[in-house]
Motif scaffolding. Sequence first.
Motif, PDB file in Angstrom:
ATOM      1  N   TRP A 279       0.828  -1.197   0.000  1.00  0.00           N
ATOM      2  CA  TRP A 279       0.000   0.000   0.000  1.00  0.00           C
ATOM      3  C   TRP A 279       0.868   1.255   0.000  1.00  0.00           C
ATOM      4  O   TRP A 279       1.937   1.289   0.598  1.00  0.00           O
ATOM      5  CB  TRP A 279      -0.861   0.070   1.261  1.00  0.00           C
ATOM      6  CG  TRP A 279      -2.155  -0.673   1.248  1.00  0.00           C
ATOM      7  CD1 TRP A 279      -2.526  -1.677   2.081  1.00  0.00           C
ATOM      8  CD2 TRP A 279      -3.284  -0.437   0.388  1.00  0.00           C
ATOM      9  NE1 TRP A 279      -3.799  -2.101   1.798  1.00  0.00           N
ATOM     10  CE2 TRP A 279      -4.286  -1.349   0.752  1.00  0.00           C
ATOM     11  CE3 TRP A 279      -3.519   0.437  -0.664  1.00  0.00           C
ATOM     12  CZ2 TRP A 279      -5.514  -1.410   0.132  1.00  0.00           C
ATOM     13  CZ3 TRP A 279      -4.747   0.382  -1.301  1.00  0.00           C
ATOM     14  CH2 TRP A 279      -5.730  -0.534  -0.901  1.00  0.00           C
ATOM     15  N   ARG A 280       0.366   2.317  -0.647  1.00  0.00           N
ATOM     16  CA  ARG A 280       0.865   3.677  -0.434  1.00  0.00           C
ATOM     17  C   ARG A 280      -0.365   4.563  -0.357  1.00  0.00           C
ATOM     18  O   ARG A 280      -1.157   4.613  -1.310  1.00  0.00           O
ATOM     19  CB  ARG A 280       1.780   4.130  -1.575  1.00  0.00           C
ATOM     20  CG  ARG A 280       2.344   5.550  -1.362  1.00  0.00           C
ATOM     21  CD  ARG A 280       3.496   5.837  -2.312  1.00  0.00           C
ATOM     22  NE  ARG A 280       3.064   5.936  -3.697  1.00  0.00           N
ATOM     23  CZ  ARG A 280       2.661   7.077  -4.275  1.00  0.00           C
ATOM     24  NH1 ARG A 280       2.635   8.196  -3.563  1.00  0.00           N
ATOM     25  NH2 ARG A 280       2.295   7.083  -5.537  1.00  0.00           N
ATOM     26  N   THR A 281      -0.544   5.220   0.768  1.00  0.00           N
ATOM     27  CA  THR A 281      -1.786   5.973   0.979  1.00  0.00           C
ATOM     28  C   THR A 281      -1.505   7.430   1.317  1.00  0.00           C
ATOM     29  O   THR A 281      -0.501   7.762   1.944  1.00  0.00           O
ATOM     30  CB  THR A 281      -2.609   5.352   2.124  1.00  0.00           C
ATOM     31  OG1 THR A 281      -1.842   5.379   3.332  1.00  0.00           O
ATOM     32  CG2 THR A 281      -2.990   3.912   1.803  1.00  0.00           C
ATOM     33  N   GLU A 282      -2.418   8.283   0.878  1.00  0.00           N
ATOM     34  CA  GLU A 282      -2.434   9.702   1.242  1.00  0.00           C
ATOM     35  C   GLU A 282      -3.890  10.069   1.529  1.00  0.00           C
ATOM     36  O   GLU A 282      -4.603  10.557   0.657  1.00  0.00           O
ATOM     37  CB  GLU A 282      -1.872  10.571   0.107  1.00  0.00           C
ATOM     38  CG  GLU A 282      -0.386  10.372  -0.161  1.00  0.00           C
ATOM     39  CD  GLU A 282       0.128  11.242  -1.292  1.00  0.00           C
ATOM     40  OE1 GLU A 282      -0.657  12.099  -1.780  1.00  0.00           O
ATOM     41  OE2 GLU A 282       1.280  11.075  -1.701  1.00  0.00           O
ATOM     42  N   ILE A 283      -4.318   9.786   2.750  1.00  0.00           N
ATOM     43  CA  ILE A 283      -5.718   9.948   3.124  1.00  0.00           C
ATOM     44  C   ILE A 283      -5.845  11.143   4.060  1.00  0.00           C
ATOM     45  O   ILE A 283      -5.268  11.148   5.152  1.00  0.00           O
ATOM     46  CB  ILE A 283      -6.248   8.667   3.801  1.00  0.00           C
ATOM     47  CG1 ILE A 283      -6.119   7.465   2.845  1.00  0.00           C
ATOM     48  CG2 ILE A 283      -7.702   8.848   4.226  1.00  0.00           C
ATOM     49  CD1 ILE A 283      -6.475   6.139   3.480  1.00  0.00           C
ATOM     50  N   GLN A 284      -6.599  12.145   3.626  1.00  0.00           N
ATOM     51  CA  GLN A 284      -6.804  13.345   4.445  1.00  0.00           C
ATOM     52  C   GLN A 284      -7.604  12.990   5.691  1.00  0.00           C
ATOM     53  O   GLN A 284      -8.565  12.225   5.636  1.00  0.00           O
ATOM     54  CB  GLN A 284      -7.532  14.417   3.630  1.00  0.00           C
ATOM     55  CG  GLN A 284      -7.764  15.730   4.364  1.00  0.00           C
ATOM     56  CD  GLN A 284      -8.452  16.759   3.476  1.00  0.00           C
ATOM     57  OE1 GLN A 284      -8.345  16.710   2.254  1.00  0.00           O
ATOM     58  NE2 GLN A 284      -9.164  17.689   4.101  1.00  0.00           N
ATOM     59  N   GLY A 285      -7.222  13.541   6.812  1.00  0.00           N
ATOM     60  CA  GLY A 285      -7.880  13.225   8.073  1.00  0.00           C
ATOM     61  C   GLY A 285      -9.148  14.028   8.302  1.00  0.00           C
ATOM     62  O   GLY A 285      -9.305  15.139   7.796  1.00  0.00           O
ATOM     63  N   GLY A 286     -10.063  13.434   9.070  1.00  0.00           N
ATOM     64  CA  GLY A 286     -11.265  14.141   9.510  1.00  0.00           C
ATOM     65  C   GLY A 286     -12.280  14.470   8.446  1.00  0.00           C
ATOM     66  O   GLY A 286     -13.068  15.405   8.611  1.00  0.00           O
ATOM     67  N   VAL A 287     -12.317  13.717   7.354  1.00  0.00           N
ATOM     68  CA  VAL A 287     -13.285  13.988   6.282  1.00  0.00           C
ATOM     69  C   VAL A 287     -14.556  13.184   6.533  1.00  0.00           C
ATOM     70  O   VAL A 287     -14.510  11.963   6.694  1.00  0.00           O
ATOM     71  CB  VAL A 287     -12.695  13.639   4.898  1.00  0.00           C
ATOM     72  CG1 VAL A 287     -13.753  13.820   3.812  1.00  0.00           C
ATOM     73  CG2 VAL A 287     -11.472  14.481   4.607  1.00  0.00           C
ATOM     74  N   GLU A 288     -15.685  13.884   6.570  1.00  0.00           N
ATOM     75  CA  GLU A 288     -16.975  13.230   6.759  1.00  0.00           C
ATOM     76  C   GLU A 288     -17.902  13.571   5.597  1.00  0.00           C
ATOM     77  O   GLU A 288     -17.899  14.702   5.110  1.00  0.00           O
ATOM     78  CB  GLU A 288     -17.631  13.668   8.077  1.00  0.00           C
ATOM     79  CG  GLU A 288     -16.930  13.135   9.315  1.00  0.00           C
ATOM     80  CD  GLU A 288     -17.750  13.375  10.576  1.00  0.00           C
ATOM     81  OE1 GLU A 288     -18.764  14.105  10.478  1.00  0.00           O
ATOM     82  OE2 GLU A 288     -17.389  12.841  11.633  1.00  0.00           O
TER      83      GLU A 288
END
Length: 379
Positions: A250-259
């Motif tokens: 895996w290589r991930t770039e997931i922005q935090g706190g997105v609803e």
Amino acid sequence: MNKKDYPVLGLRPRRFPRSKMGRQIVFQYLLSLVLFAAGLIVFVLLTELILRSFIWQVSPVYAALKWIEEHLFFLLIAVFLLGWVGLTYYFITKPLRYLEEITDASKKLADPGKEPIVLSEPLKPVQDELNLFREQAFQNALAAKEAEQRKNDLIVYLAHDLKTPLTSVIGYLSLLQDEPQISPELRAKYTGIALDKALRLEDLINEFFDITRFSFTTQVLEPERTNLTRMLQQITSEFQPVLAEKNLTWRTEIQGGVEILCDRNKMGRVFDNLVRNAINYSYEGTEIFLSMEQLGELVNIRVENRGKTIPREKLEHLFEQFFRVDSSRSTVTGAAGLGLAIAKEIVEQHGGLIEAKSANESIVFLVHLPVDYQKHLCR
């Protein structure tokens, strides 16, 4: 993006104010009568003025003119009545001629391949409406034909894709029945293969049920505030063993706190299908890239893997039911070619857009979702 970005079959035809033509004909009729009467009076006055400028000798012509002068009032009434009858006949038959023209044009409604319907200038609004109905009929017939074809495809693919694992299950169970003295190791091997094929058969049946439900029934979403960041992190964690088994990372770039507001179960299925597709079509020893970021009222998700480049002509059909880029891979993956079609249905239900790109041995899936799909669909 807005709601009009997604085609909706069936155009609402513009209503033509039919009383307008009636008013025009009545107005033209009355105006013609007035002009005819005025013209008749002007003609008589001019004629009398011209005739009085001459000195007439007693002759048959003089007698005729004298008779006309004496009976001028009655002659004017007679000429006016004849003109009135002629004009009335013309304007009464005018709508009938229009009706005849429309009747002939209506016969072309069932022939979308011919030239557009062309009517007289006063009937242009009717002409536009008939051409719109004609296009509608063609689109509806095309949609019905495609729906029938999809139903036929469902039956064909169902028979084809279920036959392979079912044949394997029957074959290995027959071996177990016909050879009761086989070793426990071989029995366990045959049982394991039969179970694996049976599980694949179950997955295929579930996929067929899902796509049938999405295609032929109206799915009701159960929206709830969902932490998309946590959902994607959980998905990457759950697939870690599968990636390790296939020597992928895996290589991930997931922005935090997105609803976002979405149907949590259905949206989870979208990302599950995209990740499984990336795993099935990745080169061994490569990485799968997953990113997510929010830009205003829109959330963008990207799933990218290294694999065989998908040709442009196949890329256009990637989200169609039962379509496979490489049909030979279906035996290995167990996929029926429905995962991406289901993902597209769910994303569009949420007012979003899903697209695929492929170049230089890279396969990219992009998902664009509104933060609040209910607000987005109301625009």
